[in-house]
Enzyme design. Structure first.
Site, PDB file in Angstrom:
ATOM      1  N   HIS A  61       1.913  -6.656   0.925  1.00 35.28           N
ATOM      2  CA  HIS A  61       3.371  -6.825   0.970  1.00 35.28           C
ATOM      3  C   HIS A  61       4.013  -5.462   0.697  1.00 35.28           C
ATOM      4  O   HIS A  61       3.322  -4.483   0.425  1.00 35.28           O
ATOM      5  CB  HIS A  61       3.818  -7.888  -0.044  1.00 35.28           C
ATOM      6  CG  HIS A  61       3.567  -7.548  -1.484  1.00 35.28           C
ATOM      7  ND1 HIS A  61       2.312  -7.290  -1.998  1.00 35.28           N
ATOM      8  CD2 HIS A  61       4.431  -7.417  -2.538  1.00 35.28           C
ATOM      9  CE1 HIS A  61       2.409  -7.045  -3.294  1.00 35.28           C
ATOM     10  NE2 HIS A  61       3.682  -7.106  -3.649  1.00 35.28           N
ATOM     11  N   ASP A  65       4.671  -0.717  -5.499  1.00 38.47           N
ATOM     12  CA  ASP A  65       3.355  -0.457  -6.117  1.00 38.47           C
ATOM     13  C   ASP A  65       2.200  -0.693  -5.145  1.00 38.47           C
ATOM     14  O   ASP A  65       1.046  -0.441  -5.476  1.00 38.47           O
ATOM     15  CB  ASP A  65       3.175  -1.271  -7.421  1.00 38.47           C
ATOM     16  CG  ASP A  65       3.354  -2.764  -7.254  1.00 38.47           C
ATOM     17  OD1 ASP A  65       4.083  -3.176  -6.336  1.00 38.47           O
ATOM     18  OD2 ASP A  65       2.765  -3.533  -8.049  1.00 38.47           O
ATOM     19  N   HIS A 141       4.552 -15.063  -3.038  1.00 38.93           N
ATOM     20  CA  HIS A 141       5.101 -14.021  -3.912  1.00 38.93           C
ATOM     21  C   HIS A 141       6.620 -13.989  -3.723  1.00 38.93           C
ATOM     22  O   HIS A 141       7.164 -14.780  -2.955  1.00 38.93           O
ATOM     23  CB  HIS A 141       4.441 -12.687  -3.538  1.00 38.93           C
ATOM     24  CG  HIS A 141       4.646 -11.585  -4.516  1.00 38.93           C
ATOM     25  ND1 HIS A 141       4.623 -11.766  -5.875  1.00 38.93           N
ATOM     26  CD2 HIS A 141       4.884 -10.248  -4.318  1.00 38.93           C
ATOM     27  CE1 HIS A 141       4.819 -10.598  -6.468  1.00 38.93           C
ATOM     28  NE2 HIS A 141       4.990  -9.671  -5.547  1.00 38.93           N
ATOM     29  N   ASP A 212      -0.303  -9.936  -4.690  1.00 35.49           N
ATOM     30  CA  ASP A 212       0.418 -10.522  -5.771  1.00 35.49           C
ATOM     31  C   ASP A 212       0.836 -11.930  -5.331  1.00 35.49           C
ATOM     32  O   ASP A 212       1.529 -12.063  -4.323  1.00 35.49           O
ATOM     33  CB  ASP A 212       1.672  -9.727  -6.048  1.00 35.49           C
ATOM     34  CG  ASP A 212       1.474  -8.240  -6.326  1.00 35.49           C
ATOM     35  OD1 ASP A 212       0.347  -7.732  -6.251  1.00 35.49           O
ATOM     36  OD2 ASP A 212       2.470  -7.575  -6.605  1.00 35.49           O
ATOM     37  N   HIS A 271      -4.753  -5.828 -10.859  1.00 37.76           N
ATOM     38  CA  HIS A 271      -3.293  -5.872 -10.911  1.00 37.76           C
ATOM     39  C   HIS A 271      -2.802  -6.334 -12.287  1.00 37.76           C
ATOM     40  O   HIS A 271      -2.000  -7.268 -12.418  1.00 37.76           O
ATOM     41  CB  HIS A 271      -2.740  -6.771  -9.791  1.00 37.76           C
ATOM     42  CG  HIS A 271      -1.290  -6.496  -9.453  1.00 37.76           C
ATOM     43  ND1 HIS A 271      -0.257  -6.994 -10.199  1.00 37.76           N
ATOM     44  CD2 HIS A 271      -0.722  -5.760  -8.457  1.00 37.76           C
ATOM     45  CE1 HIS A 271       0.902  -6.587  -9.672  1.00 37.76           C
ATOM     46  NE2 HIS A 271       0.634  -5.836  -8.608  1.00 37.76           N
TER      47      HIS A 271
END
Ligand SMILES: [Zn+2]
Ligand SMILES: [Zn+2]
Length: 324
Positions: A61, A65, A141, A212, A271
């Site tokens: 995505h 980060d 997410h 994520d 993560h």
């Protein structure tokens, strides 16, 4: 065989001893990078890895980060005189996002090709032998995010007895083994095909990568029976569940429950929140849910080898180290 290197294990921001989550896969001279946050180049340098051979970059995505290291990475690949095209894969908006970042990396000596993911599930193959299948599945997410699975096929065993019986000239054997079809008027139907001499396909290798996201069925599907599953674990403490829900991440316990459903042979968490200075303090509770789960570490690597063949020796199957 696939070489796996978890370059970093951080979420949100790089820390002095923890780079942002990024994964490198290498097989057959090919090199694939998953996510490229700030500092990924440094994490690669620490492992002695060069950016030049990267042929494919996949994004989960477009949070900073996971992508802000891209312009510098592309420049480094250009400085290393790469001229072969690079494939970039990511969710909707891919070309717009990459073009915006390329304002600061405009001149590159190689072409960039795009594959934008728009469906909930997409599969595609990277060129070359053996076939390398990539499946992208939509995760859950705060922005559109995908998890990935990678499967390296393994051809069947070459059947020398069948080749002899069919009077196939010895000079063709290795070409047929590589999947080539050979025209020859001496052949019964004018061609020799690989299926005349190859047994059924054998078990290949599977890796899954999910960050994520909240837990979801698509991640279970991606990780099902994988040899290695790399999954986010943003928070170690279970009392951070409401925070995990709000930020659309997972606790270690939630990640371990995905492991228990999907049954990967090995599982690494990554993560970690910058607030989790010692993620290993929480791993025992997660291992009660799914024993194989361990904390990932920056630079953690593994070579996955094809499972040893039960029938006789095979050069590429005799290597140890398969976690199964
Ligand atoms: Zn992130
Ligand atoms: Zn994110």
């Amino acid at each position: 065989m696939i070489d796996v290197c978890l370059l970093g294990t951080g979420g949100m921001m790089p820390l002095p001893n923890r780079w942002l989550t990024s994964l490198m896969l290498r097989y057959n001279g090919k090199c694939i990078l998953l996510d490229c946050g700030e500092g990924t180049q440094i994490a690669m340098k620490k492992k002695g890895l060069s950016p030049n051979p990267i042929s494919t970059i996949l994004f989960t995505h477009y949070h900073a980060d996971h992508i802000s290291g891209l312009p510098g990475m592309l420049l480094a690949m250009g400085n290393a005189e790469r001229t072969e095209p690079v494939l970039i894969v990511g969710p909707k908006g891919l070309e717009r996002v990459v073009s915006s970042l390329r304002v600061i990396a405009p001149e590159l000596p190689f072409e960039i090709r795009f594959r934008e993911l728009t469906e909930g599930l997409e599969t595609f193959e990277l060129p070359g032998e053996p076939a390398f299948h990539i499946t992208a599945l939509r995760a859950n997410h705060r922005v559109t995010c995908y998890c990935y699975s990678f499967e390296l096929e393994r051809a069947g065993r070459f059947d020398a007895a069948a080749a002899k019986e069919k009077n196939i000239p010895l000079t063709y054997w290795s070409r047929l083994q590589k999947g080539e079809t050979i025209e020859d008027p001496a052949a019964p139907s004018g061609v020799y095909t690989p299926d005349m001499v190859m047994g059924p396909a054998r078990k290949g290798l599977k890796i899954a990568y999910a960050t994520d996201s909240r837990p979801c069925d698509n991640i279970v599907t991606a990780a099902r029976d994988a040899d290695l599953f790399i999954c986010e674990g943003m928070y170690g403490e279970e009392d951070k569940l409401s925070k995990a829900k709000e930020k659309k991440h997972m606790t270690f316990g939630e990640a371990a429950r995905i492991g228990a459903k999907a049954q990967p042979a090995a599982m690494w968490l990554t993560h970690f929140s910058p607030s989790e200075m010692h993620p290993e303090n929480y791993i025992k509770a997660a291992q009660k849910i799914y024993p194989p789960v361990v904390c990932g570490k920056d630079g953690k690597s593994l070579t996955l080898n094809f499972e040893e063949d039960k029938f006789g020796s095979d050069a590429d199957a005799s290597l140890p180290n398969n976690p199964r």
